[in-house]
Design a protein around this motif. Structure first.
Motif, PDB file in Angstrom:
ATOM      1  N   LEU A 112      -6.668 -10.151  -0.597  1.00 30.33           N
ATOM      2  CA  LEU A 112      -5.845 -10.634  -1.707  1.00 30.33           C
ATOM      3  C   LEU A 112      -4.534  -9.864  -1.830  1.00 30.33           C
ATOM      4  N   MET A 113      -4.553  -8.585  -1.469  1.00 30.01           N
ATOM      5  CA  MET A 113      -3.349  -7.761  -1.615  1.00 30.01           C
ATOM      6  C   MET A 113      -2.266  -8.114  -0.594  1.00 30.01           C
ATOM      7  N   LYS A 114      -2.611  -8.909   0.393  1.00 28.81           N
ATOM      8  CA  LYS A 114      -1.616  -9.330   1.385  1.00 28.81           C
ATOM      9  C   LYS A 114      -0.813 -10.530   0.896  1.00 28.81           C
ATOM     10  N   GLU A 115      -1.310 -11.200  -0.152  1.00 32.43           N
ATOM     11  CA  GLU A 115      -0.634 -12.385  -0.661  1.00 32.43           C
ATOM     12  C   GLU A 115       0.579 -11.986  -1.504  1.00 32.43           C
ATOM     13  N   PRO A 116       1.654 -12.775  -1.482  1.00 33.57           N
ATOM     14  CA  PRO A 116       2.800 -12.509  -2.361  1.00 33.57           C
ATOM     15  C   PRO A 116       2.401 -12.661  -3.829  1.00 33.57           C
ATOM     16  N   GLY A 117       3.035 -11.904  -4.707  1.00 32.93           N
ATOM     17  CA  GLY A 117       2.747 -12.036  -6.135  1.00 32.93           C
ATOM     18  C   GLY A 117       2.399 -10.706  -6.775  1.00 32.93           C
ATOM     19  N   PHE A 118       2.288 -10.721  -8.091  1.00 33.83           N
ATOM     20  CA  PHE A 118       2.061  -9.497  -8.857  1.00 33.83           C
ATOM     21  C   PHE A 118       0.672  -8.922  -8.611  1.00 33.83           C
ATOM     22  N   LYS A 119       0.626  -7.598  -8.466  1.00 38.42           N
ATOM     23  CA  LYS A 119      -0.628  -6.900  -8.238  1.00 38.42           C
ATOM     24  C   LYS A 119      -0.997  -6.069  -9.464  1.00 38.42           C
ATOM     25  N   VAL A 120      -2.301  -5.875  -9.637  1.00 41.05           N
ATOM     26  CA  VAL A 120      -2.824  -5.100 -10.760  1.00 41.05           C
ATOM     27  C   VAL A 120      -3.443  -3.815 -10.221  1.00 41.05           C
ATOM     28  N   LEU A 121      -2.905  -2.684 -10.634  1.00 40.72           N
ATOM     29  CA  LEU A 121      -3.480  -1.386 -10.270  1.00 40.72           C
ATOM     30  C   LEU A 121      -2.849  -0.328 -11.151  1.00 40.72           C
ATOM     31  N   HIS A 122      -3.438   0.851 -11.139  1.00 41.63           N
ATOM     32  CA  HIS A 122      -2.958   1.932 -11.998  1.00 41.63           C
ATOM     33  C   HIS A 122      -1.936   2.801 -11.271  1.00 41.63           C
ATOM     34  N   ILE A 123      -2.370   3.482 -10.219  1.00 41.72           N
ATOM     35  CA  ILE A 123      -1.474   4.365  -9.465  1.00 41.72           C
ATOM     36  C   ILE A 123      -1.611   4.029  -7.979  1.00 41.72           C
ATOM     37  N   PRO A 124      -0.525   3.629  -7.328  1.00 41.63           N
ATOM     38  CA  PRO A 124      -0.607   3.298  -5.899  1.00 41.63           C
ATOM     39  C   PRO A 124      -1.224   4.437  -5.091  1.00 41.63           C
ATOM     40  N   ASP A 125      -2.043   4.039  -4.139  1.00 38.01           N
ATOM     41  CA  ASP A 125      -2.649   4.956  -3.171  1.00 38.01           C
ATOM     42  C   ASP A 125      -3.761   5.834  -3.735  1.00 38.01           C
ATOM     43  N   LEU A 126      -3.836   5.985  -5.045  1.00 43.61           N
ATOM     44  CA  LEU A 126      -4.824   6.883  -5.640  1.00 43.61           C
ATOM     45  C   LEU A 126      -5.800   6.152  -6.549  1.00 43.61           C
ATOM     46  N   ASP A 127      -5.300   5.530  -7.596  1.00 45.95           N
ATOM     47  CA  ASP A 127      -6.146   4.873  -8.594  1.00 45.95           C
ATOM     48  C   ASP A 127      -5.905   3.365  -8.506  1.00 45.95           C
ATOM     49  N   PHE A 128      -6.518   2.754  -7.502  1.00 46.08           N
ATOM     50  CA  PHE A 128      -6.184   1.374  -7.153  1.00 46.08           C
ATOM     51  C   PHE A 128      -7.359   0.399  -7.242  1.00 46.08           C
ATOM     52  N   ARG A 129      -8.552   0.893  -7.541  1.00 44.00           N
ATOM     53  CA  ARG A 129      -9.723   0.011  -7.506  1.00 44.00           C
ATOM     54  C   ARG A 129      -9.907  -0.747  -8.832  1.00 44.00           C
ATOM     55  N   ASN A 130     -10.085  -2.058  -8.722  1.00 38.82           N
ATOM     56  CA  ASN A 130     -10.444  -2.888  -9.865  1.00 38.82           C
ATOM     57  C   ASN A 130     -11.016  -4.201  -9.346  1.00 38.82           C
ATOM     58  N   ASP A 131     -11.515  -5.023 -10.245  1.00 42.61           N
ATOM     59  CA  ASP A 131     -12.193  -6.263  -9.852  1.00 42.61           C
ATOM     60  C   ASP A 131     -11.240  -7.422  -9.640  1.00 42.61           C
ATOM     61  N   TYR A 132      -9.945  -7.227  -9.870  1.00 44.31           N
ATOM     62  CA  TYR A 132      -9.031  -8.371  -9.939  1.00 44.31           C
ATOM     63  C   TYR A 132      -7.947  -8.321  -8.871  1.00 44.31           C
ATOM     64  N   LEU A 133      -7.328  -7.176  -8.710  1.00 42.91           N
ATOM     65  CA  LEU A 133      -6.316  -6.904  -7.694  1.00 42.91           C
ATOM     66  C   LEU A 133      -5.003  -7.649  -7.926  1.00 42.91           C
ATOM     67  N   THR A 134      -5.063  -8.923  -8.270  1.00 42.91           N
ATOM     68  CA  THR A 134      -3.840  -9.676  -8.512  1.00 42.91           C
ATOM     69  C   THR A 134      -3.783 -10.141  -9.961  1.00 42.91           C
ATOM     70  N   LEU A 135      -2.566 -10.311 -10.468  1.00 42.87           N
ATOM     71  CA  LEU A 135      -2.405 -10.835 -11.825  1.00 42.87           C
ATOM     72  C   LEU A 135      -2.966 -12.245 -11.918  1.00 42.87           C
ATOM     73  N   LYS A 136      -2.812 -13.009 -10.883  1.00 44.34           N
ATOM     74  CA  LYS A 136      -3.332 -14.381 -10.866  1.00 44.34           C
ATOM     75  C   LYS A 136      -4.839 -14.387 -11.100  1.00 44.34           C
ATOM     76  N   ASN A 137      -5.554 -13.519 -10.414  1.00 48.57           N
ATOM     77  CA  ASN A 137      -7.013 -13.423 -10.585  1.00 48.57           C
ATOM     78  C   ASN A 137      -7.367 -12.970 -11.993  1.00 48.57           C
ATOM     79  N   CYS A 138      -6.624 -12.003 -12.489  1.00 52.99           N
ATOM     80  CA  CYS A 138      -6.875 -11.456 -13.811  1.00 52.99           C
ATOM     81  C   CYS A 138      -6.723 -12.545 -14.880  1.00 52.99           C
ATOM     82  N   LEU A 139      -5.647 -13.311 -14.780  1.00 54.78           N
ATOM     83  CA  LEU A 139      -5.402 -14.379 -15.750  1.00 54.78           C
ATOM     84  C   LEU A 139      -6.459 -15.473 -15.644  1.00 54.78           C
TER      85      LEU A 139
END
Length: 362
Positions: A112-139
């Motif tokens: 999912l992170m390879k797709e264009p569009g807004f991403k959801v995460l806290h801190i790049p490279d460090l605190d990046f794990r969540n169930d949604y990854l993209t804003l589209k999924n989150c919404l």
């Protein structure tokens, strides 16, 4: 068994909400929500490595949340989402933290992170794990929950647009937000939830000349009109806020409210993160909606200190965020945030004819 539990859950939500009259304006309630609502724990192997390097910073990130659906099922009415622009896709597809510590579980197996569009995460490279990854999924998750609970109270969502370079050259540099990026962000929100499900600044402004004038005349929708809807507040007080407002006086045509200063045409929803800020009660009484925090950086939870939460409750700030609507599973503490009766919404003690209600927790 699942059907029965689902009915019971729906009934509990209805009973919780029925205690507040439907003609109550949406700025006359007080809700509890979560901070960095999407966040999962940093993988133990990576966290241990980070802890050895910077134990103080690591302790501030030592928390996680249950799913957004579970939070909403509990009755939380505020969520926080961090978004990063990723116009071409792939910028955050392989967090460097995966290479820093061995033995971590897979990340983003669906790509999912390879797709264009807004991403959801806290801190790049460090605190990046969540169930949604993209804003589209989150919404999509929020829309599904909302469709199943069409009479829910308005859900406040603070949305932080993140960019800016890191002091560490080894960290992935975020993509800067531009005027075009904000247009795309507004479109992403309306596409994801549907415009009719979002309370916009235009709706609040109504017949008034400015948004602030409408707010000072208490022109917020009543709960009856706000049910089934979402309200977005842009979490920035600097250049990105100004960029979002530019060309949109009183936020005309915009989807989100902005953290604008009182006295400006766009002022309606404000951040005052310190609950002991003296002006909060006065701002609430004037009609503004205020977001504050019950705790931050795990500090209150580690000290089992409810004083900030109590200050937030008594200030009248309508939105109170916490990382601990449930007790921590990362360290021993009885710290837990709720109103009396394990509730997460109530009539506001400021601006309504009732005194402050006893808060929960220990």
């Amino acid at each position: 068994m699942k059907i029965i539990s689902g009915i019971a859950l729906g009934l509990s939500i209805c009973l919780m909400h029925s205690e507040i009259p439907d003609n109550t304006k949406m700025n006359r309630i007080q809700v509890i929500g979560s901070h960095n609502s999407y966040k999962r724990a940093i993988d133990p192997a990576l966290f241990k490595l980070f802890q050895q390097k910077d134990s103080v910073s690591a302790s501030k990130l030592d928390y996680e949340h249950i799913s957004l659906t579970e939070q909403l099922d509990m009755g939380l009415l505020n969520l926080e989402i961090d978004v990063y622009a990723d116009e071409k896709g792939g910028r955050f597809a392989h967090p460097k933290g995966l290479d820093w510590a061995k033995g971590q579980p897979p990340f983003d197996e669906k790509g999912l992170m390879k797709e264009p569009g807004f991403k959801v995460l806290h801190i790049p490279d460090l605190d990046f794990r969540n169930d949604y990854l993209t804003l589209k999924n989150c919404l999509a998750v929020l829309k599904t929950w909302s469709d199943k609970h069409p009479d829910h109270y308005p859900i406040f969502i603070t949305l932080e647009p993140k960019d800016g370079g890191s002091k560490d050259p080894n960290m992935t540099a975020p993509e800067p937000f531009t005027a075009k990026t904000f247009e795309e962000l507004d479109k992403a929100l309306t596409d994801g939830l549907g415009k009719k499900h979002i309370i916009t600044p235009d709706m609040v402004r109504g017949k008034y000349n400015t948004l602030e004038e409408a707010v000072l005349h208490d022109n917020w929708p009543a709960l009856k009109a706000a049910r089934g809807k979402f309200v977005f507040l842009l979490d920035d007080k600097g250049a990105k806020r100004d960029l979002y407002i530019a060309g949109h006086p009183s936020l005309k045509g915009r989807v989100m409210f902005a953290n604008a200063d009182p006295g400006s045409p766009e002022a309606a929803m404000l951040f005052r993160n310190d609950p002991n800020t003296p002006e909060i009660s006065d701002l609430v009484a004037k009609g503004y909606i205020i977001r504050t925090r019950a705790d931050s950086d795990t500090r209150e939870a580690r000290l089992n200190d409810n004083s900030s939460f109590e200050a937030a409750c008594n200030s009248g700030a309508q939105i109170i965020t916490t990382d601990y609507y449930k007790k921590s599973t990362h360290f021993r503490s009885d710290y837990e945030v709720s109103f009396e009766g394990k509730k997460y919404v109530r009539l506001n003690p400021v601006g309504n004819s009732q005194s402050a209600v006893t808060v929960g927790g220990n």
